[in-house]
Write a protein that holds these residues in place. Sequence first.
Motif, PDB file in Angstrom:
ATOM      1  N   ASP A 141      48.060  82.103  46.912  1.00 14.24           N
ATOM      2  CA  ASP A 141      46.664  82.102  46.490  1.00 14.24           C
ATOM      3  C   ASP A 141      46.031  83.460  46.772  1.00 14.24           C
ATOM      4  N   ALA A 142      44.755  83.581  46.473  1.00 11.85           N
ATOM      5  CA  ALA A 142      44.071  84.877  46.566  1.00 11.85           C
ATOM      6  C   ALA A 142      44.030  85.431  47.970  1.00 11.85           C
ATOM      7  N   ARG A 143      44.226  84.568  48.991  1.00 13.95           N
ATOM      8  CA  ARG A 143      44.182  85.030  50.374  1.00 13.95           C
ATOM      9  C   ARG A 143      45.573  85.190  50.968  1.00 13.95           C
ATOM     10  N   GLY A 184      53.463  86.254  53.003  1.00 11.40           N
ATOM     11  CA  GLY A 184      52.724  87.489  53.248  1.00 11.40           C
ATOM     12  C   GLY A 184      53.407  88.681  52.616  1.00 11.40           C
ATOM     13  N   GLU A 185      54.730  88.700  52.711  1.00 16.68           N
ATOM     14  CA  GLU A 185      55.487  89.793  52.103  1.00 16.68           C
ATOM     15  C   GLU A 185      55.351  89.768  50.582  1.00 16.68           C
ATOM     16  N   MET A 186      55.397  88.556  50.010  1.00 16.72           N
ATOM     17  CA  MET A 186      55.240  88.433  48.568  1.00 16.72           C
ATOM     18  C   MET A 186      53.848  88.883  48.125  1.00 16.72           C
ATOM     19  N   HIS A 187      52.846  88.501  48.902  1.00 13.89           N
ATOM     20  CA  HIS A 187      51.467  88.887  48.592  1.00 13.89           C
ATOM     21  C   HIS A 187      51.318  90.407  48.639  1.00 13.89           C
ATOM     22  N   SER A 188      51.894  91.027  49.657  1.00 18.30           N
ATOM     23  CA  SER A 188      51.830  92.489  49.777  1.00 18.30           C
ATOM     24  C   SER A 188      52.552  93.155  48.620  1.00 18.30           C
ATOM     25  N   ALA A 189      53.692  92.563  48.227  1.00 17.22           N
ATOM     26  CA  ALA A 189      54.452  93.119  47.106  1.00 17.22           C
ATOM     27  C   ALA A 189      53.651  93.052  45.818  1.00 17.22           C
ATOM     28  N   LEU A 190      52.944  91.940  45.622  1.00 19.04           N
ATOM     29  CA  LEU A 190      52.107  91.806  44.433  1.00 19.04           C
ATOM     30  C   LEU A 190      50.987  92.844  44.427  1.00 19.04           C
ATOM     31  N   ARG A 191      50.358  93.063  45.584  1.00 23.15           N
ATOM     32  CA  ARG A 191      49.299  94.065  45.687  1.00 23.15           C
ATOM     33  C   ARG A 191      49.842  95.464  45.373  1.00 23.15           C
ATOM     34  N   ALA A 192      51.022  95.759  45.893  1.00 27.02           N
ATOM     35  CA  ALA A 192      51.630  97.065  45.655  1.00 27.02           C
ATOM     36  C   ALA A 192      51.963  97.243  44.175  1.00 27.02           C
ATOM     37  N   LEU A 193      52.496  96.192  43.562  1.00 25.22           N
ATOM     38  CA  LEU A 193      52.815  96.258  42.136  1.00 25.22           C
ATOM     39  C   LEU A 193      51.552  96.466  41.310  1.00 25.22           C
ATOM     40  N   ASP A 216      54.308  76.692  57.878  1.00 28.92           N
ATOM     41  CA  ASP A 216      55.461  77.087  58.664  1.00 28.92           C
ATOM     42  C   ASP A 216      55.427  78.583  58.927  1.00 28.92           C
ATOM     43  N   GLY A 217      55.712  78.986  60.182  1.00 27.98           N
ATOM     44  CA  GLY A 217      55.593  80.393  60.559  1.00 27.98           C
ATOM     45  C   GLY A 217      56.457  81.311  59.728  1.00 27.98           C
ATOM     46  N   GLY A 218      57.752  80.964  59.586  1.00 23.48           N
ATOM     47  CA  GLY A 218      58.642  81.800  58.797  1.00 23.48           C
ATOM     48  C   GLY A 218      58.226  81.859  57.353  1.00 23.48           C
ATOM     49  N   ARG A 219      57.755  80.717  56.856  1.00 20.72           N
ATOM     50  CA  ARG A 219      57.315  80.653  55.463  1.00 20.72           C
ATOM     51  C   ARG A 219      56.089  81.529  55.239  1.00 20.72           C
ATOM     52  N   ALA A 220      55.184  81.488  56.200  1.00 20.12           N
ATOM     53  CA  ALA A 220      53.967  82.292  56.083  1.00 20.12           C
ATOM     54  C   ALA A 220      54.314  83.779  56.019  1.00 20.12           C
ATOM     55  N   GLU A 221      55.310  84.189  56.777  1.00 16.76           N
ATOM     56  CA  GLU A 221      55.724  85.592  56.757  1.00 16.76           C
ATOM     57  C   GLU A 221      56.285  85.972  55.388  1.00 16.76           C
ATOM     58  N   GLU A 222      57.075  85.060  54.826  1.00 16.60           N
ATOM     59  CA  GLU A 222      57.647  85.326  53.504  1.00 16.60           C
ATOM     60  C   GLU A 222      56.567  85.440  52.447  1.00 16.60           C
TER      61      GLU A 222
END
Length: 278
Positions: free
Chosen positions: A75-77, A98-107, A90-96
């Motif tokens: 989602d947007a956040r 977060g990485e996807m969200h950052s990747a989308l922002r970078a793209l 889930d902690g590990g899931r949240a990290e994944e």
Amino acid sequence: MAWSTRDLADLAGTTVKTVRHYHDRGLLAEPERAANGYKQYRAEHLVRLLQIRRLSELGFSLSQIRDFEPGLMVDARGRSGQGDGAVVRDGGRAEEVGEMHSALRALDAELAADISRRQQMREGIAAILDHGTAMDLPSGFGEVRGTLTEADRGLLLVYSQVLDAKSVASLRAMLAEVKSTEASREFQSISPNASAEVRDNLARRYAPQVKAIGEKYGWADLLDDVPRRRRRRLQQAIGEAMVQLYNRAQIDVLVRVEEINGTAGEDRAPAESEETSD
């Protein structure tokens, strides 16, 4: 119903070679084979192949796509979900996620920069088609194209590397005005063997014009935002270009103009810019 590799590729709008490449990279699972050894692709393979194509279109690398879990939503956040909008805590899931969200922002940032670059390319091409601007000039110089010398074009290109769009526009307007003066036209045509008297006479008539136009367009302030070290390199490059592009009489006139205007010991950019404008 099962599909062959070619059938699958056609349905997904891609090629057999691409399907095989995805198999080799571990992005697409190998299907079962029929008794004759031919692969038998099913709906899940088509869906996965379409997912790969979609993520590839967004700009994700194959390595990123390989780690992407089908159905993951962000989602947007930067929170994650699985299609029903439920947030995964889930902690590990949240990290994944977060990485996807950052990747989308970078793209998105890369795409924005690419769009801006392509728009500038289009504007440059339009200037050439509409105004006949020389292809090696910064865009927007169509109105002064007929009066620019080789030296002008060379110095303009150097300046365009450090000036922002507003400053380049100011330089363009300044060039158009200074080019209209009789002294500027004489400067362009002066013989390298012109006498000292001729050079001095031209400098005395040219200096007030250079100063007035420079002050009108605020040329002295255009380089203020350029880091000092880079500004020095720029001035050195301009000096070298002047020596190579102007004849000895023109250089002498410019030196005299600086002396008359009291800029001989200061940053050379104002006078040099006018030289450009001659």
